[in-house]
Structures are given as structure tokens and as C-alpha cells.
Design a protein around this motif. Structure first.
Motif, PDB file in Angstrom:
ATOM      1  N   PHE A 191      27.372  57.699  87.681  1.00 52.32           N
ATOM      2  CA  PHE A 191      26.211  58.593  87.630  1.00 52.32           C
ATOM      3  C   PHE A 191      24.881  57.841  87.592  1.00 52.32           C
ATOM      4  CE2 PHE A 191      29.722  60.975  85.574  1.00 52.32           C
ATOM      5  CZ  PHE A 191      29.837  61.983  86.522  1.00 52.32           C
ATOM      6  N   ASP A 192      24.930  56.529  87.829  1.00 55.44           N
ATOM      7  CA  ASP A 192      23.704  55.718  87.872  1.00 55.44           C
ATOM      8  C   ASP A 192      22.911  55.886  86.580  1.00 55.44           C
ATOM      9  OD1 ASP A 192      21.855  53.957  88.915  1.00 55.44           O
ATOM     10  OD2 ASP A 192      20.674  55.538  89.890  1.00 55.44           O
ATOM     11  N   LEU A 193      23.565  55.619  85.455  1.00 54.38           N
ATOM     12  CA  LEU A 193      22.950  55.807  84.145  1.00 54.38           C
ATOM     13  C   LEU A 193      22.515  54.466  83.550  1.00 54.38           C
ATOM     14  CD1 LEU A 193      25.496  58.349  82.616  1.00 54.38           C
ATOM     15  CD2 LEU A 193      23.390  58.848  83.887  1.00 54.38           C
ATOM     16  N   VAL A 194      21.561  54.540  82.655  1.00 50.31           N
ATOM     17  CA  VAL A 194      21.093  53.362  81.926  1.00 50.31           C
ATOM     18  C   VAL A 194      21.483  53.522  80.463  1.00 50.31           C
ATOM     19  CG1 VAL A 194      19.092  52.010  81.208  1.00 50.31           C
ATOM     20  CG2 VAL A 194      19.158  53.038  83.498  1.00 50.31           C
ATOM     21  N   PRO A 195      22.262  52.599  79.901  1.00 50.60           N
ATOM     22  CA  PRO A 195      22.648  52.725  78.487  1.00 50.60           C
ATOM     23  C   PRO A 195      21.463  52.482  77.580  1.00 50.60           C
ATOM     24  CG  PRO A 195      23.405  50.628  79.384  1.00 50.60           C
ATOM     25  CD  PRO A 195      22.846  51.404  80.537  1.00 50.60           C
ATOM     26  N   GLU A 196      21.401  53.233  76.485  1.00 51.78           N
ATOM     27  CA  GLU A 196      20.293  53.050  75.554  1.00 51.78           C
ATOM     28  C   GLU A 196      20.443  51.711  74.835  1.00 51.78           C
ATOM     29  OE1 GLU A 196      22.192  55.432  71.715  1.00 51.78           O
ATOM     30  OE2 GLU A 196      20.202  55.945  72.481  1.00 51.78           O
ATOM     31  N   PRO A 197      19.357  51.090  74.424  1.00 45.65           N
ATOM     32  CA  PRO A 197      19.412  49.765  73.787  1.00 45.65           C
ATOM     33  C   PRO A 197      20.332  49.706  72.564  1.00 45.65           C
ATOM     34  CG  PRO A 197      17.162  50.293  74.393  1.00 45.65           C
ATOM     35  CD  PRO A 197      17.965  51.537  74.643  1.00 45.65           C
ATOM     36  N   GLU A 198      20.324  50.762  71.749  1.00 42.77           N
ATOM     37  CA  GLU A 198      21.170  50.745  70.556  1.00 42.77           C
ATOM     38  C   GLU A 198      22.648  50.641  70.923  1.00 42.77           C
ATOM     39  OE1 GLU A 198      22.096  53.363  66.501  1.00 42.77           O
ATOM     40  OE2 GLU A 198      20.713  54.153  68.029  1.00 42.77           O
ATOM     41  N   MET A 199      23.021  51.263  72.044  1.00 47.99           N
ATOM     42  CA  MET A 199      24.407  51.189  72.499  1.00 47.99           C
ATOM     43  C   MET A 199      24.763  49.749  72.863  1.00 47.99           C
ATOM     44  SD  MET A 199      26.198  53.028  75.790  1.00 47.99           S
ATOM     45  CE  MET A 199      25.852  54.679  75.160  1.00 47.99           C
ATOM     46  N   LEU A 200      23.882  49.067  73.570  1.00 48.76           N
ATOM     47  CA  LEU A 200      24.145  47.677  73.960  1.00 48.76           C
ATOM     48  C   LEU A 200      24.248  46.778  72.738  1.00 48.76           C
ATOM     49  CD1 LEU A 200      21.720  47.398  77.006  1.00 48.76           C
ATOM     50  CD2 LEU A 200      24.196  47.691  77.051  1.00 48.76           C
ATOM     51  N   GLU A 201      23.388  46.988  71.778  1.00 43.75           N
ATOM     52  CA  GLU A 201      23.428  46.189  70.548  1.00 43.75           C
ATOM     53  C   GLU A 201      24.742  46.408  69.802  1.00 43.75           C
ATOM     54  OE1 GLU A 201      19.993  47.488  68.448  1.00 43.75           O
ATOM     55  OE2 GLU A 201      18.568  46.628  69.894  1.00 43.75           O
ATOM     56  N   THR A 202      25.214  47.652  69.798  1.00 43.83           N
ATOM     57  CA  THR A 202      26.457  47.956  69.097  1.00 43.83           C
ATOM     58  C   THR A 202      27.649  47.323  69.792  1.00 43.83           C
ATOM     59  OG1 THR A 202      25.515  50.059  68.346  1.00 43.83           O
ATOM     60  CG2 THR A 202      27.915  49.827  68.224  1.00 43.83           C
ATOM     61  N   ILE A 203      27.648  47.347  71.124  1.00 47.05           N
ATOM     62  CA  ILE A 203      28.749  46.732  71.875  1.00 47.05           C
ATOM     63  C   ILE A 203      28.825  45.235  71.599  1.00 47.05           C
ATOM     64  CG2 ILE A 203      29.499  46.124  74.219  1.00 47.05           C
ATOM     65  CD1 ILE A 203      28.619  48.950  75.071  1.00 47.05           C
ATOM     66  N   GLU A 204      27.670  44.587  71.478  1.00 46.93           N
ATOM     67  CA  GLU A 204      27.663  43.163  71.144  1.00 46.93           C
ATOM     68  C   GLU A 204      28.418  42.901  69.843  1.00 46.93           C
ATOM     69  OE1 GLU A 204      26.357  40.457  72.669  1.00 46.93           O
ATOM     70  OE2 GLU A 204      25.710  41.607  74.425  1.00 46.93           O
ATOM     71  N   LEU A 205      28.319  43.835  68.906  1.00 44.11           N
ATOM     72  CA  LEU A 205      28.952  43.665  67.597  1.00 44.11           C
ATOM     73  C   LEU A 205      30.400  44.133  67.572  1.00 44.11           C
ATOM     74  CD1 LEU A 205      26.015  44.901  65.303  1.00 44.11           C
ATOM     75  CD2 LEU A 205      26.737  42.531  65.687  1.00 44.11           C
ATOM     76  N   LEU A 206      30.689  45.236  68.289  1.00 46.53           N
ATOM     77  CA  LEU A 206      31.991  45.892  68.140  1.00 46.53           C
ATOM     78  C   LEU A 206      32.983  45.602  69.264  1.00 46.53           C
ATOM     79  CD1 LEU A 206      31.077  49.447  66.767  1.00 46.53           C
ATOM     80  CD2 LEU A 206      31.671  47.355  65.519  1.00 46.53           C
ATOM     81  N   ALA A 207      32.601  44.817  70.257  1.00 49.39           N
ATOM     82  CA  ALA A 207      33.533  44.516  71.348  1.00 49.39           C
ATOM     83  C   ALA A 207      34.896  44.017  70.857  1.00 49.39           C
ATOM     84  CB  ALA A 207      32.910  43.514  72.314  1.00 49.39           C
ATOM     85  N   PRO A 208      34.969  43.209  69.796  1.00 47.23           N
ATOM     86  CA  PRO A 208      36.292  42.763  69.324  1.00 47.23           C
ATOM     87  C   PRO A 208      37.220  43.900  68.912  1.00 47.23           C
ATOM     88  CG  PRO A 208      34.575  41.349  68.429  1.00 47.23           C
ATOM     89  CD  PRO A 208      33.879  42.497  69.084  1.00 47.23           C
ATOM     90  N   ARG A 209      36.680  45.112  68.658  1.00 47.14           N
ATOM     91  CA  ARG A 209      37.552  46.223  68.282  1.00 47.14           C
ATOM     92  C   ARG A 209      38.430  46.684  69.442  1.00 47.14           C
ATOM     93  NH1 ARG A 209      37.927  49.070  63.942  1.00 47.14           N
ATOM     94  NH2 ARG A 209      38.254  51.102  64.916  1.00 47.14           N
ATOM     95  N   LEU A 210      38.176  46.193  70.634  1.00 48.51           N
ATOM     96  CA  LEU A 210      39.094  46.490  71.739  1.00 48.51           C
ATOM     97  C   LEU A 210      40.499  45.988  71.422  1.00 48.51           C
ATOM     98  CD1 LEU A 210      37.019  45.636  74.954  1.00 48.51           C
ATOM     99  CD2 LEU A 210      37.469  47.888  73.973  1.00 48.51           C
TER     100      LEU A 210
END
Length: 462
Positions: A181-200
Motif C-alpha cells: 500500500f506504499d505506506l511509511v512506518p511511523e518513527p516510533e514503530m521503527l524505534e520499537t523494531i530496533e529493540l524488539l526484533a529478537p522477539r522473532l
């Protein structure tokens, strides 16, 4: 005011909505169908998600006599599946769910609140509902999903930390929605992914695999793949992909392998086997990279890449047959490049034989692998491939190339050579096949003549 494009689904679900309303329950249309219809995607739909304040046994009671093929497999999660005309329905009790720190499965709690249910959706664009049991169907959008959709913004209904902690797969799912859908993720989402990616790590490999498949088979997954490698996500479940960010030519800096790989994926038809091969075709370049007097080389990256492909796809629990097919495409993806120097009929036959049922995919991957901006080179590659296909067609018409096989089977060989079942029979069959690949189809008497001469030579050498 609900757009007219909602009318077909509202009309189809009217008997079910009326039954729920009569019995004092509410029923809502939810999920991707709301988003897609708001965007004007009115293609025929087959799967419909609904949510209700009725609990599973009440859902089943309300559906009695209206639907068929009731499936209770998901009942413990609050879901009853069924069929209505040509639609597959899933009706789920309002719920809240969350993953504990080390669990791969959600702990499900039912709720009576639609807003609580929508808060547990992955993104605001998927957290809209259409009430079907109201006097007039109405859109319910407490988290401003429509506004985000129109603004090309990707947000979670609740904080990204809460949302991604409840279901870490949502971090991967973001890639698909960004691309589709050609979307831009909000900054808070990107910051959270940096922290929570290991939860995969708490997710099953199958869930990760299935989400990757969904991304790869949308028309243009480019932005989604870029999102995966620009965040820690790809490094978590597919580190070899993230490692492709290296320059092919450290002197001229003309492109890196990762950018090339993503471009090849985008150019290929959105079929899973082909897109996987495109994603992995250069996966071994970092391992095989060498810099010498003639510049950078990646010798044998096709062979090494096929082995890496098998390991990667096995880790992600892909079916064995699909894994073997993709690995074979990776192993063969450079084969055609020698054609510009001229091939004998024998070489053409071997290409077709080795590709087998992957022939069309291999040809497409080969053409898509040419990502140069030089239009003359691209046109030359396309022209060579078309010439090659025409040559294959002429050979097939003349020789039945696709079904090329020796005119003598194993029994005939044993009888002719007066030998028992043994490895020598296989060697004789292989000799006849190689002869046909070199010379074209053999008649039976020609095959006997060649085989006897070969056998005599084998006996002499022994």
C-alpha cells in the motif's frame, strides 16, 4: 455513508446479521476486506472475517440452518469457520490475546468490547469494522485507520511496544503492508523494531516462512524487502540476505548485490518458486567474493548458493520438493550466459534436460538477472533469449527433446551385453543418453551399434 461497493457483501451476509440481531448479539465485518473495499478494490472476494460479542457456542447456535461446512477447529481461540454460498467465513468472539515472553502461541481471553478487539489488530488500517446488525451498516474506526490509509501512514492501534510484544510476527507483517500500500512506518514503530526484533525467536519458523511468502508474492515487494534489511528483522531470520549489502565493484561502485537482488525479485513474475530463486540466486556472493588483477569475482557462487539455499529453506521449514527446485534454479542461473559465445545442439539439449520442468522459470530468472541500466545490453540479452527459445522449439519439434531417452532400456541392455543387474547397466544407460544429447535421437540399431562399441572399449580398458 457506506460506499456502494460494500453492498454485495452486506447483502450476502444479511441473513446471518438478522439472526444475530434477533437474538440480541452484534455482528461486525472486520479485517482486510474493509480496507480493500475502501480503496476501491472490488475484485471478487472469497474469505470474510467477522467478529461478534457472541461466544463460540452461541455463534454455532446462531448459524444453524444458515450455513454449511461448519468447522470448529479454531473454537478454543473463539473462531467458528463455515461456508455461505461461495464465501468462506470466520466468525470470532471479541478477544484480546498476548504472547508470554517465551511462548509461540497466544493466550486468548474473550471480551465483550469491539474497541478492545480492534485494539488487538496489527495496524490501524486493519482495525476498522462495519457493523452489520445496526439499522444502517456503519463504519467504526476508533483508531483512525481510514485517515492513515489515505495519508499512506502505517501505525499500530496501541503502542508499537504493546502490539509487537503481543505478536512479534506483526513486525514482519509490516513489510508486506509497506510494500503493498506504499505506506511509511511511523518513527516510533521503527524505534520499537530496533529493540524488539529478537522477539522473532519465539515464533515458529513456519509462521515466519508463511509471512515471507506473502511478501514475495505481492506484485512489487521492493519496499518491504528494503524494510526488512534496513531494520534488524532480516538479520534475525535470514542473515544471509542482510549480508548481501556489499559492492560488486569496489572501484567503480556501480551497484551492490543487495540492491541487485531486490531488483531481480521485483522483475520476476509473482510466483513463489521463482521469487524465492530470485531472492537467493546471489546469496553466496559474500562467501565467494575475491578481488584480483581483473577486479572482483564470485567464482562458484552458483554452486555454493545452491547449498546455502537448501540450508536456508530447510531452516524455514519449506517443503522438500520446493527447496530442491529453488536450489536447482540457483545452481543453474548462470548456465545461459555462455550462449552468447555460441552453443552446439548438444549444449542446448543439456540445458533443456538439466532444467527439466524448471525450464520456463530458469529462462525468466536469467533475463530478470540482467539489471543493468544499459538498454542496449538489456535488449541484447532479451534478443539472445528469444533466439535461444526458438532454437529449442525447433529442436523439440525435430527430436521430441523434452522426452529424450535411449531406445534401449535396462532389460534390453542386460540381454544384449549378457550381464546381470549391476552398476554397469546404469553406466550403459548414461552412455546412451549422453550420446543422444551429443548427436540427437538414435534409432534402435544405431543405439545397439554404439553400445557394443562402447562395451568393447570398456572391456579393453578393464
Amino acid at each position: 455513508m457506506i460506499p456502494n461497493r460494500f453492498e454485495p457483501v452486506i447483502h450476502t451476509l444479511e441473513p446471518i446479521a438478522a439472526r444475530f440481531s434477533e437474538r440480541g448479539f452484534r455482528l461486525y465485518l472486520v479485517g482486510g476486506i474493509i480496507r480493500d473495499l475502501l480503496l476501491g478494490d472490488v475484485d471478487a472476494f472469497t474469505d470474510v472475517d467477522l467478529t461478534t460479542d457472541a461466544e463460540p457456542d452461541e455463534i454455532r447456535s446462531n448459524l444453524a440452518g444458515l450455513v454449511h461446512s461448519v468447522n470448529r477447529a479454531g473454537e478454543r481461540f473463539g473462531t467458528i469457520a463455515c461456508s455461505l454460498q461461495d464465501l468462506r467465513l470466520e466468525i470470532t468472539t471479541h478477544r484480546a490475546e498476548a504472547y508470554v515472553d517465551t511462548s509461540r502461541k497466544p493466550h486468548v481471553t474473550f471480551s465483550t468490547s469491539l474497541q478492545d478487539d480492534l485494539a488487538r489488530r496489527d495496524f490501524t488500517i486493519n482495525a476498522m469494522a462495519l457493523e452489520l446488525t445496526a439499522k444502517e451498516p456503519r463504519l467504526i474506526d476508533p483508531y483512525h485507520g481510514l485517515e492513515d490509509l489515505l495519508a499512506h501512514r502505517l501505525r499500530t492501534p496501541v503502542s508499537p511496544t504493546t502490539s509487537f510484544s503481543e505478536d512479534p510476527l506483526r513486525m514482519l507483517r509490516a513489510a508486506r503492508f509497506i510494500a503493498r500500500f506504499d505506506l511509511v512506518p511511523e518513527p516510533e514503530m521503527l524505534e520499537t523494531i530496533e529493540l524488539l526484533a529478537p522477539r522473532l525467536d519465539i515464533l515458529s519458523r513456519e509462521r515466519i516462512r508463511d509471512e515471507l511468502n506473502r511478501l514475495l508474492t505481492i506484485p512489487n515487494p521492493t519496499r518491504g524487502l528494503q524494510f526488512l534489511v534496513n531494520t534488524p528483522l532480516a538479520s534475525n531470520f535470514l542473515p544471509a540476505l542482510a549480508n548481501l549489502r556489499l559492492e560488486q565493484d569496489p572501484v567503480h561502485h556501480h551497484k551492490d548485490v543487495l540492491a541487485h537482488t531486490i531488483a531481480v525479485v521485483q522483475k520476476c513474475s509473482p510466483r513463489l518458486r521463482l521469487r524465492l530463486a530470485a531472492l537467493l540466486h546471489d546469496i553466496a556472493k559474500p562467501k565467494t567474493r575475491a578481488i584480483g588483477p581483473d577486479g572482483v569475482t564470485f567464482h562458484f557462487h552458483d554452486v555454493v548458493g545452491a547449498r546455502m539455499t537448501t540450508a536456508i529453506m530447510t531452516d524455514l521449514r519449506y517443503p522438500k520438493d520446493l527447496t530442491q527446485e529453488v536450489a536447482k534454479l540457483v545452481a543453474l542461473h548462470l548456465r545461459f550466459h555462455g550462449y552468447e559465445n555460441g552453443w552446439t545442439d548438444s549444449a542446448v539439449r543439456r540445458y533443456v534436460r538439466d532444467a527439466g520442468e524448471l525450464y520456463d522459470d530458469l529462462n525468466e530468472l536469467t533475463v530478470c538477472d540482467a539489471t543493468t541500466r544499459n538498454q542496449h545490453k538489456l535488449q541484447a540479452m532479451t534478443r539472445r533469449m528469444e533466439e535461444f527459445k526458438q532454437r529449442v522449439m525447433r529442436l523439440q519439434e525435430a527430436e521430441a527433446l523434452a522426452s529424450l531417452r535411449p531406445p534401449l532400456d535396462g532389460l534390453a541392455i542386460m540381454e544384449l551385453l549378457q550381464i546381470p543387474p549391476s552398476p554397469a547397466v546404469g553406466k550403459a544407460l548414461a552412455f546412451l543418453l549422453e550420446t543422444e544429447l551429443d548427436e540427437g535421437p538414435l534409432q534402435r540399431d544405431q543405439a545397439i551399434e554404439r553400445l557394443l562399441a562402447w562395451w568393447q572399449q570398456q572391456s579393453h580398458d578393464a
